[in-house]
Design an enzyme around this catalytic site. Structure first.
Site, mmCIF file in Angstrom:
data_model
loop_
_atom_site.group_PDB
_atom_site.id
_atom_site.type_symbol
_atom_site.label_atom_id
_atom_site.label_comp_id
_atom_site.label_asym_id
_atom_site.label_seq_id
_atom_site.Cartn_x
_atom_site.Cartn_y
_atom_site.Cartn_z
ATOM 1 N N ARG A 51 0.941 -1.157 0.081
ATOM 2 C CA ARG A 51 0.069 -0.050 -0.024
ATOM 3 C C ARG A 51 0.909 1.211 0.013
ATOM 4 O O ARG A 51 0.491 2.266 -0.421
ATOM 5 C CB ARG A 51 -0.978 0.028 1.233
ATOM 6 N N LYS A 149 2.492 -20.143 4.584
ATOM 7 C CA LYS A 149 1.732 -20.547 5.630
ATOM 8 C C LYS A 149 1.405 -19.248 6.153
ATOM 9 O O LYS A 149 2.070 -18.310 6.217
ATOM 10 C CB LYS A 149 2.573 -21.360 6.597
ATOM 11 N N ASP A 178 5.895 -24.621 1.580
ATOM 12 C CA ASP A 178 6.567 -25.250 2.923
ATOM 13 C C ASP A 178 8.047 -25.279 2.626
ATOM 14 O O ASP A 178 8.671 -26.094 2.080
ATOM 15 C CB ASP A 178 5.930 -26.552 3.308
ATOM 16 N N HIS A 179 8.840 -24.094 3.040
ATOM 17 C CA HIS A 179 10.169 -23.996 2.439
ATOM 18 C C HIS A 179 11.331 -25.254 3.103
ATOM 19 O O HIS A 179 12.126 -25.402 2.570
ATOM 20 C CB HIS A 179 10.829 -22.882 3.121
ATOM 21 N N LYS A 183 14.692 -27.766 0.887
ATOM 22 C CA LYS A 183 15.925 -28.050 1.581
ATOM 23 C C LYS A 183 16.890 -29.117 0.897
ATOM 24 O O LYS A 183 16.150 -29.971 0.625
ATOM 25 C CB LYS A 183 16.069 -28.012 3.235
ATOM 26 N N GLU A 217 14.581 -23.616 17.606
ATOM 27 C CA GLU A 217 15.010 -22.257 17.398
ATOM 28 C C GLU A 217 15.638 -21.663 18.696
ATOM 29 O O GLU A 217 15.328 -22.195 19.818
ATOM 30 C CB GLU A 217 13.862 -21.622 16.751
ATOM 31 N N ASP A 236 2.042 -23.435 14.221
ATOM 32 C CA ASP A 236 3.071 -22.485 13.476
ATOM 33 C C ASP A 236 4.118 -23.595 12.787
ATOM 34 O O ASP A 236 4.721 -23.323 11.944
ATOM 35 C CB ASP A 236 3.971 -21.664 14.366
ATOM 36 N N HIS A 241 5.521 -27.832 8.860
ATOM 37 C CA HIS A 241 6.921 -28.461 8.610
ATOM 38 C C HIS A 241 7.154 -29.763 9.191
ATOM 39 O O HIS A 241 7.675 -30.642 8.412
ATOM 40 C CB HIS A 241 7.944 -27.379 9.232
ATOM 41 N N LYS A 340 10.984 -22.578 20.603
ATOM 42 C CA LYS A 340 11.572 -21.366 20.525
ATOM 43 C C LYS A 340 12.522 -21.313 21.543
ATOM 44 O O LYS A 340 12.350 -22.056 22.799
ATOM 45 C CB LYS A 340 10.660 -20.069 20.388
#
Ligand code: NAP
Length: 491
Positions: A51, A149, A178-179, A183, A217, A236, A241, A340
């Site tokens: 925008r 996602k 889905d990255h 890989k 992570e 998430d 994944h 996380k």
């Protein structure tokens, strides 16, 4: 050594959300790399849409700055940057308003060029964007749409998104990214399983004891607090994944490496997952939430303080035990965990083989450990096969558990494309093999929904864990109850 690349056809790529984090941090750096490698034809064009009232020159300057940060002192990429920026254009459009769309459609034109529409925006805009693309005739046979996602927050909302996107585009034009599937190691899993005779005969319940999938992570909320607190680790990470990785491990050999052949097999796995419902949810899942601790040597606040909301029950960690209820995998647990603010950033799949049936070695040789195949997705992609060997040298026959190590980057000395680079080129080629089909996404939600429902109905809160640890002790107990331990890479 440079990786071999085959140029794709000329395309126009439109990134809705072209000024956002994903576009600037992943998509555009990935496209620059593909361009520098000669894979993107000169006549291709890339447009950002958002925008903000920017002109082409403003957008190029903004992207140039972000790419400058992303490529650092890589001289080859720096040399290509000015020509890459020339390919960029910008449209100031509000996805929710009609204004400006006519000009946008006219600029794209309706010729034979491939049009890729990457929806790098909140999913709440998918319906508006797809409706307008259709209204302006931009959904023809050469168009493809990429969606990120989260595809919904449960099976019902995923269906709404899929219906909306599906009303503008045919399933063969929809690329649900889905990255993790892009890989290198995940594709190597396909090569290891299906291009070697060694593994497939062992790839079943008679030889495999269990499978572990970890996606850990070290980061906390970063800038995603608003979204993350409405999602949590199960939605998430696990729904997409981790379950996709599980499918790649557990699927039957597809008849060919073709999109629907692979996706049919993955779907069968998702539909074979043993439901986890009601009371079983407490036994088979652990959810956690981090408290203050340390990450990379620095003190970090707990989730609730980082969020500024003292009563959130959102989980930042999940461990669970899943089973694939079919002939090949009967009785083989799949332990999944993600979180996380864990101790280390690591994503890996561990295939733990059974023990030998009988040992011929006496006690002085030391224990005989089970073989393990460890596929590491990050940080350093590679495969290790843990085997027993004789401790080298004189001094009797003592056994050692050592990894046969194949670190791809070192072995082949080539730049391994990032997942987004590879997947973006697959979209242009129209290859959907590494993208999720609608029925897969919905089957994954159908398995996740009862777990979410049981958590929501229960009165427990997520178990606390210290930032910088490996999650709540209950996650260790989950696997140790079965006489197993989480894999630790000792070499
Ligand atoms: P972001 O930084 O918030 O960017 C959102 C983009 O959408 C901005 O360019 C924004 O620009 C644009 N936008 C917002 N409202 C708009 C409207 N009405 N019309 C047109 N454009 C609009 O988000 P992000 O982190 O890039 O994430 C994008 C999507 O990818 C999300 O679905 C996210 O869940 C997913 N995702 C992100 C990551 C990641 O690493 N960031 C990873 C996986 C998935 P204006 O405000 O100027 O319009």
């Amino acid at each position: 050594m440079t990786a071999k690349t085959v140029p794709v056809d000329v395309f126009d790529l439109v990134i809705f959300g072209g000024t956002g984090d994903l576009a600037l941090r992943k998509l555009l750096p990935g496209l620059l790399r593909r361009y520098a490698d000669g894979q993107i034809p000169e006549a291709s064009r890339i447009f950002g849409v958002a925008r903000d009232k920017l002109g082409d020159a403003d957008y190029r300057a903004r992207v140039g700055e972000a790419l400058g940060r992303a490529i650092g002192d890589d001289a080859a990429l720096q040399a290509k940057l000015p020509a890459f920026l020339e390919k960029l254009g910008y449209f100031a459009l509000d996805a929710t308003k009609d204004e400006g769309w006519e000009d946008f459609a006219a600029a794209l034109g309706n010729g034979d060029r491939i049009h890729v529409f990457y929806l790098s925006t909140s999913p709440s805009l998918f319906v508006d964007i797809c409706d307008r693309l259709r209204a302006h005739g931009l959904n023809g046979g050469n168009a493809r749409v990429v969606i990120e996602k989260p595809i919904g927050k449960d099976a019902a909302s995923a269906k709404v998104i899929n219906d909306a996107v599906g009303s503008a585009f045919a399933e063969g034009q929809i690329f649900r990214i889905d990255h993790y599937l892009g890989k290198e190691t995940v594709q190597n899993l396909l090569a290891l399983r299906f291009a070697n005779i060694l593994f497939e005969p062992l790839w079943n319940a008679s030889r495999i004891d269990h499978v572990q999938i970890t996606v850990a992570e070290t980061v906390g909320l970063e800038k995603r607090a608003g979204y993350y607190d409405t999602s949590g680790a199960l939605r998430d990470m696990v729904q997409n994944h981790l379950l996709q990785l599980l499918c790649m491990v557990a699927m039957e050999p597809p008849a060919a490496l073709q999109a629907d052949a692979v996706r049919d097999e993955k779907l069968k796995v998702l539909r074979s997952l043993k439901p986890v419902r009601g009371d079983e949810v407490t036994q088979l899942t652990v959810r956690g939430q981090y408290r203050a601790g340390a990450s990379s040597g620095a003190a970090v606040p707990g989730y609730l303080d980082e969020l500024g909301k003292p009563d959130s029950r959102t989980e930042t960690f999940v461990a669970l035990k899943a089973e694939v209820d079919n002939w090949r995998w009967a009785g083989v647990p799949f332990y999944l965990r993600t979180g996380k603010r864990l101790s280390e950033r690591v994503s890996e799949i561990v295939i733990a083989f059974k023990q030998i049936p009988h040992s011929i070695f006496d006690d002085s040789a030391g224990p005989v450990m089970g073989n393990k195949l460890v596929l590491r997705l990050q940080p350093d992609e590679g495969v290790k096969l843990w085997i027993m060997i004789k401790d080298p040298g004189p001094g009797g026959l003592r056994l050692q558990h050592v990894p046969l190590d194949m670190s791809f980057a070192e072995e082949f000395g080539v730049h391994q494309p990032e997942a987004y680079e590879r997947l973006l080129m697959d979209v242009v080629r129209g290859n959907q093999t590494l993208f999720m089909r609608r029925d897969e996404v919905e089957a994954a939600w159908a398995w996740i929904d009862p777990i979410l429902a049981a958590w929501e109905a229960g009165r427990d809160t997520p178990k606390a864990y210290t930032a910088g640890s490996w999650g709540p002790s209950a996650a260790v107990a989950l696997i140790e109850r079965d006489g197993r331990t989480w894999h630790e890479d000792a070499a």
